[in-house]
Write a protein that holds these residues in place. Structure first.
Motif, PDB file in Angstrom:
ATOM      1  N   GLU A  17      17.259  32.730  -6.262  1.00 15.11           N
ATOM      2  CA  GLU A  17      15.864  33.119  -6.075  1.00 15.11           C
ATOM      3  C   GLU A  17      14.878  32.004  -6.394  1.00 15.11           C
ATOM      4  N   VAL A  18      15.394  30.895  -6.897  1.00 17.50           N
ATOM      5  CA  VAL A  18      14.509  29.839  -7.396  1.00 17.50           C
ATOM      6  C   VAL A  18      13.484  29.407  -6.371  1.00 17.50           C
ATOM      7  N   ARG A  19      13.971  29.167  -5.167  1.00 15.07           N
ATOM      8  CA  ARG A  19      13.109  28.626  -4.129  1.00 15.07           C
ATOM      9  C   ARG A  19      11.871  29.479  -3.876  1.00 15.07           C
ATOM     10  N   SER A  20      12.100  30.784  -3.660  1.00 16.18           N
ATOM     11  CA  SER A  20      10.947  31.635  -3.356  1.00 16.18           C
ATOM     12  C   SER A  20      10.053  31.813  -4.582  1.00 16.18           C
ATOM     13  N   ARG A  21      10.665  31.788  -5.760  1.00 16.38           N
ATOM     14  CA  ARG A  21       9.847  31.954  -6.959  1.00 16.38           C
ATOM     15  C   ARG A  21       8.993  30.718  -7.232  1.00 16.38           C
ATOM     16  N   LEU A  22       9.542  29.552  -6.968  1.00 12.90           N
ATOM     17  CA  LEU A  22       8.724  28.343  -7.098  1.00 12.90           C
ATOM     18  C   LEU A  22       7.556  28.417  -6.132  1.00 12.90           C
ATOM     19  N   ARG A  23       7.847  28.847  -4.907  1.00 10.96           N
ATOM     20  CA  ARG A  23       6.782  28.933  -3.892  1.00 10.96           C
ATOM     21  C   ARG A  23       5.703  29.908  -4.291  1.00 10.96           C
ATOM     22  N   SER A  24       6.126  31.036  -4.888  1.00 13.75           N
ATOM     23  CA  SER A  24       5.128  32.027  -5.288  1.00 13.75           C
ATOM     24  C   SER A  24       4.232  31.491  -6.409  1.00 13.75           C
TER      25      SER A  24
END
Ligand SMILES: [Zn+2]
Ligand SMILES: [Zn+2]
Ligand SMILES: [Zn+2]
Length: 156
Positions: A17-24
């Motif tokens: 989930e890291v990618r989307s959480r960084l983006r958020s």
């Protein structure tokens, strides 16, 4: 004393989930951030920020310390990384620990053992009664390991 091990599967689930959480959080998914997460995944935890900067620079010499520290901060905010403090007080980073743990560090050989909640239940309980919630990851105890202290009692 119980040694806590973080299973590989719980790590990879957490990192999916890291990618989307960084983006958020408004952070771009850059090759340098990706490298940091790869590097972190390859360690067993207990790695300092300076060591992570070096490991990242092995992959990409352009990596700046500020990128590494800022990314670590965000990963910690979203719960994927926890820091503790080594003997000299420096921050050491863990990847998504499955459970909170403290550390017992041998003052002679530097070996680090992980402390479970059960190991320090008395301390956590008595402080809790006084309204103080212990952050286990910030609990670091110095002492001598069985090899260095000849107590004869092996730590599990
Ligand atoms: Zn701290
Ligand atoms: Zn020792
Ligand atoms: Zn640890």
């Amino acid at each position: 004393m119980t040694v806590q091990r973080v299973s590989r599967s719980s790590r990879s689930t957490a990192f999916k989930e890291v990618r989307s959480r960084l983006r958020s959080r408004g952070l771009r998914w850059t090759p340098q951030r990706r490298a940091l997460i790869d590097v972190l995944s390859a360690t067993d935890g207990h790695v300092t920020g300076a060591e992570l900067v070096e490991l990242c620079r092995d992959r990409d010499p352009e990596t700046t310390p500020s990128t590494v520290y800022r990314t670590l901060e965000v990963l910690e905010e979203i719960g994927l990384v926890k820091h503790s403090h080594g003997r000299d007080g420096r921050q050491e980073f863990h990847i998504a620990p499955a459970s909170e743990h403290g550390h017992a560090i041998c003052e002679n050989c530097g070996e680090v053992r992980e402390l479970s909640e059960g190991d320090v239940a008395g301390l956590v309980g008595s402080l809790g009664k006084r309204g103080f919630a212990v952050d286990l990851s910030h609990l670091t105890v110095g002492g001598l390991c069985p090899r260095c202290g000849n107590s004869g009692v092996p730590l599990a």
